[in-house]
Design a protein around this motif. Structure first.
Motif, short mmCIF file in Angstrom:
data_model
loop_
_atom_site.label_atom_id
_atom_site.label_comp_id
_atom_site.label_asym_id
_atom_site.label_seq_id
_atom_site.Cartn_x
_atom_site.Cartn_y
_atom_site.Cartn_z
N GLU A 167 0.82 -1.21 0.00
CA GLU A 167 0.00 0.00 0.00
C GLU A 167 0.86 1.26 0.00
N ALA A 168 1.98 1.21 0.71
CA ALA A 168 2.88 2.36 0.74
C ALA A 168 3.54 2.54 -0.63
N TYR A 169 3.94 1.43 -1.23
CA TYR A 169 4.57 1.48 -2.55
C TYR A 169 3.63 2.12 -3.56
N LYS A 170 2.36 1.73 -3.53
CA LYS A 170 1.38 2.31 -4.46
C LYS A 170 1.19 3.80 -4.20
N ARG A 171 1.22 4.17 -2.92
CA ARG A 171 1.07 5.59 -2.57
C ARG A 171 2.26 6.38 -3.08
N PHE A 172 3.45 5.80 -2.98
CA PHE A 172 4.65 6.48 -3.46
C PHE A 172 4.60 6.67 -4.98
N THR A 173 4.28 5.60 -5.71
CA THR A 173 4.29 5.67 -7.17
C THR A 173 3.20 6.59 -7.70
N ALA A 174 2.13 6.81 -6.90
CA ALA A 174 1.05 7.69 -7.32
C ALA A 174 1.41 9.16 -7.16
N TRP A 175 2.44 9.45 -6.36
CA TRP A 175 2.84 10.84 -6.14
C TRP A 175 3.40 11.43 -7.42
N ARG A 176 3.02 12.65 -7.74
CA ARG A 176 3.42 13.29 -8.99
C ARG A 176 4.93 13.50 -9.10
N GLY A 177 5.61 13.52 -7.97
CA GLY A 177 7.06 13.70 -8.00
C GLY A 177 7.78 12.53 -8.62
N PHE A 178 7.18 11.35 -8.55
CA PHE A 178 7.75 10.17 -9.18
C PHE A 178 7.07 9.99 -10.53
N ALA A 179 7.66 10.57 -11.56
CA ALA A 179 7.03 10.56 -12.88
C ALA A 179 7.18 9.23 -13.61
N GLY A 180 8.12 8.41 -13.16
CA GLY A 180 8.41 7.16 -13.85
C GLY A 180 7.58 5.99 -13.36
N LYS A 181 8.03 4.80 -13.74
CA LYS A 181 7.32 3.57 -13.39
C LYS A 181 7.64 3.09 -11.98
N VAL A 182 8.71 3.59 -11.42
CA VAL A 182 9.13 3.19 -10.08
C VAL A 182 9.32 4.44 -9.22
N PRO A 183 9.23 4.30 -7.89
CA PRO A 183 9.38 5.47 -7.01
C PRO A 183 10.83 5.91 -6.82
N VAL A 184 11.46 6.26 -7.93
CA VAL A 184 12.83 6.77 -7.91
C VAL A 184 12.89 7.98 -8.83
N LEU A 185 13.48 9.06 -8.33
CA LEU A 185 13.67 10.27 -9.13
C LEU A 185 15.11 10.73 -9.02
N ILE A 186 15.75 10.95 -10.16
CA ILE A 186 17.05 11.61 -10.20
C ILE A 186 16.86 12.89 -11.00
N GLU A 187 17.13 14.02 -10.38
CA GLU A 187 16.87 15.31 -11.03
C GLU A 187 18.12 16.18 -11.04
N HIS A 188 18.44 16.69 -12.21
CA HIS A 188 19.56 17.61 -12.34
C HIS A 188 19.17 18.96 -11.75
N VAL A 189 19.99 19.47 -10.85
CA VAL A 189 19.75 20.78 -10.25
C VAL A 189 20.90 21.70 -10.66
N GLY A 190 20.56 22.78 -11.30
CA GLY A 190 21.59 23.72 -11.73
C GLY A 190 21.96 24.67 -10.62
N GLY A 191 22.86 24.26 -9.78
CA GLY A 191 23.30 25.09 -8.66
C GLY A 191 24.80 25.22 -8.66
N GLN A 192 25.35 25.71 -7.56
CA GLN A 192 26.79 25.86 -7.43
C GLN A 192 27.22 25.52 -6.02
N ALA A 193 28.21 24.65 -5.89
CA ALA A 193 28.76 24.32 -4.58
C ALA A 193 29.55 25.51 -4.06
N GLU A 194 29.34 25.85 -2.78
CA GLU A 194 29.98 27.03 -2.19
C GLU A 194 30.54 26.69 -0.81
N ARG A 195 31.40 27.60 -0.32
CA ARG A 195 31.91 27.51 1.04
C ARG A 195 31.78 28.86 1.72
N ASN A 196 31.61 28.85 3.03
CA ASN A 196 31.56 30.09 3.80
C ASN A 196 32.94 30.40 4.37
#
Length: 252
Positions: free
Chosen positions: A8-37
């Motif tokens: 039931e949890a698996y079905k709930r995960f796969t139904a979430w719009r954030g998981f656009a694929g067939k399985v509840p896994v998302l890899i998303e490219h984020v255009g950011g920059q690593a920084e230091r303080n």
């Protein structure tokens, strides 16, 4: 990876719009920059912090998972601090509470939350802090964006590139769903990451530049140089025998 969550949890995960694929896994490219303080040796990525916060808010708003079912992993302590701050957690208060708890019970708290907020129960920490711990949904922020910094990471066993044992620990913390945010242009330089991204892309769970389009000669050249230098250095020097438990790798 194989989901260990209840059906039931698996079905709930796969139904979430954030998981656009067939399985509840998302890899998303984020255009950011690593920084230091300033003089801090640890790194953070503000764009990934925002993306992590947005994903958590969406998961909670859609009741995909409870807060105690969410874990957020990142390889750098400064990114841990930035993510916690984004959720309104008081780092100094947490440190005091952790010390008080240890003095009374002898048990060190790996993470202490600012109770009373809607984010109470979410665990945020480095890869090492998640040893032996699983959550229904794991979010990984990889931070790194610059090839020039990979050599430093490999030499000191930091980050998640060319560190397959740490990568395996991070990935295997997820019982039902996995979200990864980072620079896939950099991650694909590592054969293990490239294989993972390719498999997730085949399932429709990858958001970012296609691997064949991202394979710019300069990227391959830089990655090859970094890998060759790292391999040579690690062959000629025993880093296993040195203490590289640097301050920026420690949870508190």
């Amino acid at each position: 990876l194989r989901s260990a969550a209840p059906v039931e949890a698996y079905k709930r995960f796969t139904a979430w719009r954030g998981f656009a694929g067939k399985v509840p896994v998302l890899i998303e490219h984020v255009g950011g920059q690593a920084e230091r303080n300033g003089d801090s040796p640890s790194w953070f990525n503000s764009a990934e912090v925002k993306r992590v916060r947005d994903a958590v808010d969406d998961l909670l708003a859609n009741k995909v998972v409870n807060t105690d079912g969410i874990g957020i992993i990142t390889p750098f302590a400064k990114q841990v601090e930035k993510i916690r701050a984004a959720f309104g957690w008081d780092t100094q208060w947490n440190k005091r509470q952790g010390r008080n708890h240890e003095s009374k019970t002898g048990v060190v708290l790996a993470d202490v939350f600012s109770f009373g907020t809607k984010y109470t129960g979410i665990r945020v920490g480095t890869v090492e802090a998640f040893q032996g711990i699983e959550r229904d949904i794991i979010i990984i922020s990889t931070v790194r964006t610059d090839f020039d910094d990979l050599w430093h990471d490999m030499k000191l066993k930091l980050g998640l590139v060319a560190s397959h044992q740490r990568l395996n620990v991070a990935l295997s913390r997820a019982k039902g769903g996995l979200l990864i945010f980072g620079s896939t242009l950099l991650l694909q330089a590592d054969p293990a990451w490239r294989t993972l991204i390719s498999e997730v892309e085949a399932q429709g769970g990858y958001v970012g530049p296609h691997l064949e389009q991202a394979e710019h000669p300069m990227i391959g050249q830089a990655a090859g140089s970094v890998m060759e230098n790292a391999s040579s250095a690690l062959t000629n020097h025993d880093y296993e025998g040195e203490n590289h438990d640097m301050p920026w790798r420690v949870e508190y």
